[in-house]
Design an enzyme around this catalytic site. Structure first.
Site, short mmCIF file in Angstrom:
data_model
loop_
_atom_site.label_atom_id
_atom_site.label_comp_id
_atom_site.label_asym_id
_atom_site.label_seq_id
_atom_site.Cartn_x
_atom_site.Cartn_y
_atom_site.Cartn_z
N HIS A 56 0.84 -1.28 -0.03
CA HIS A 56 -0.02 0.06 -0.11
C HIS A 56 1.09 1.32 0.01
O HIS A 56 2.19 1.19 0.32
CB HIS A 56 -1.09 -0.04 1.31
N HIS A 88 4.86 0.35 0.29
CA HIS A 88 5.61 -0.85 1.29
C HIS A 88 4.72 -1.72 1.84
O HIS A 88 3.41 -1.62 1.53
CB HIS A 88 6.04 -0.01 2.43
N ARG A 135 5.16 -8.55 17.79
CA ARG A 135 5.95 -7.42 17.27
C ARG A 135 5.06 -6.38 17.42
O ARG A 135 4.00 -6.17 17.44
CB ARG A 135 6.05 -7.39 15.65
N ASP A 150 0.85 4.95 1.72
CA ASP A 150 0.06 5.74 2.76
C ASP A 150 -0.71 6.88 2.63
O ASP A 150 -1.95 6.97 2.92
CB ASP A 150 1.18 6.17 3.82
#
Length: 318
Positions: A227, A285, A295, A229
């Site tokens: 995608h 990214h 995470r 941003d």
């Protein structure tokens, strides 16, 4: 490193589950009466399927041996990579000439945020997310709005804590550190991309994320899609991430991958590491699926549009 952080392979009870999962969006509209599969729609769907398949294939091709921009085991004071700006900022440059990106790129800093600041924010993330958790492998906590992943939807953590009569989950010191960290990142971005720091504003969504290897249950758990941003959030001009756990120590998978025409490149999360980049399609990214462990990260987003600015959260306003 804080003692409570779970190392990879530790099979003790996991925290509840959630760099880009976001609060729920409105349901898809029902097609209008008379809807038909015409040539234009059919071709569009076919084209999307082909592109999606190609992206999926390329991810696996590149994931085997990706060039690493920032290895987890290397301490980086500052590393910046220039990129040619996309056309995504045309409108912003008309309205916000001083602030909109004219110099684009991506960067990494490991010494911007102190150990104590990172430990405090990790504790904030864990403490807040303990009251929620997605049914899938990605959960978010937004201190600005109170949005917290819970099951297959979102709740307001401040309302929940009020109902439970709990007042010691967050402290004024937590919020001061949160604001200080956001300001440090804002000044660093302004310096690297040569824009006035007082023209750059924190914007929404800015949130903690927690990712595990639990299977996705809703679209909000599917953080691994490619995608841009600024296409997702028009107000975005600059994006940053503060990593609160270590790749290969606290989790496997979960690397941040930039998709470039000459090959994908990764940033390996490191505790206290800040990565930042201009939000347009020059920095498309995705995040690899987490395959083991947990995470944690904090996404901190910035805009040039003061009408889209958000204030830092404080105890006094809750």
């Amino acid at each position: 490193m804080p003692a409570e952080r779970r190392k990879k392979g530790d099979k003790s009870k996991k925290q509840p589950q959630g760099d880009t999962t976001t609060p729920a969006e409105p349901a898809t509209e029902v097609p209008p009466t008379g809807f038909r599969w015409g040539p234009t729609l059919r071709h569009s769907v076919m084209r999307m399927m082909v592109i999606g398949g190609l992206i999926y294939t390329l991810q696996f091709i590149y994931n085997k041996d990706l060039p690493t921009l920032a290895p987890q085991d290397e301490e980086i004071k500052l590393r910046v990579f220039d990129r040619n700006c996309s056309d995504d900022y045309k409108e912003d440059r008309k309205q916000f000439q001083e602030c909109a990106p004219h110099h684009c790129g991506r960067g990494v800093m490991d010494k911007l945020i102190s150990q104590k600041e990172a430990e405090t924010l990790l504790n904030v993330a864990k403490s807040g997310l303990a009251y929620g958790g997605s049914n899938g492998g990605a959960s978010i906590l937004d201190l600005h709005t109170g949005a917290l992943s819970k099951g297959s939807s979102f709740i307001n953590i401040y309302k929940l804590l009020e109902e439970k009569g709990v007042s010691n989950v967050f402290t004024e010191s937590d919020f001061k550190i949160y604001k200080s960290v956001a300001d440090k990142i804002r000044y660093a971005i302004a310096s690297q991309f040569r824009v006035p720091h007082n023209k750059l504003y924190l914007t929404s969504p800015t949130f903690f994320s927690k990712m595990t290897n639990k299977p996705a249950k809703t679209i909000h758990d599917e953080y691994w899609h490619l995608h841009v941003d600024k296409e997702t959030y028009k107000s975005f001009d600059y994006t940053s991430l503060l990593y609160l756990t270590n790749y290969k120590e606290d989790f496997e998978g979960g690397r941040f991958v930039f998709v470039d025409s000459n090959g994908n490149k990764t940033i390996e999360p490191r505790f206290g590491r800040v990565s930042f980049f201009t939000s347009g399609s020059e920095n498309s990214h995705y995040v690899e699926k987490v395959t083991d462990g947990t995470r944690y990260a904090l996404t901190v987003s910035f805009t040039c549009d003061i009408s889209k600015a958000i204030k830092p959260p404080t105890l006094k306003t809750r």
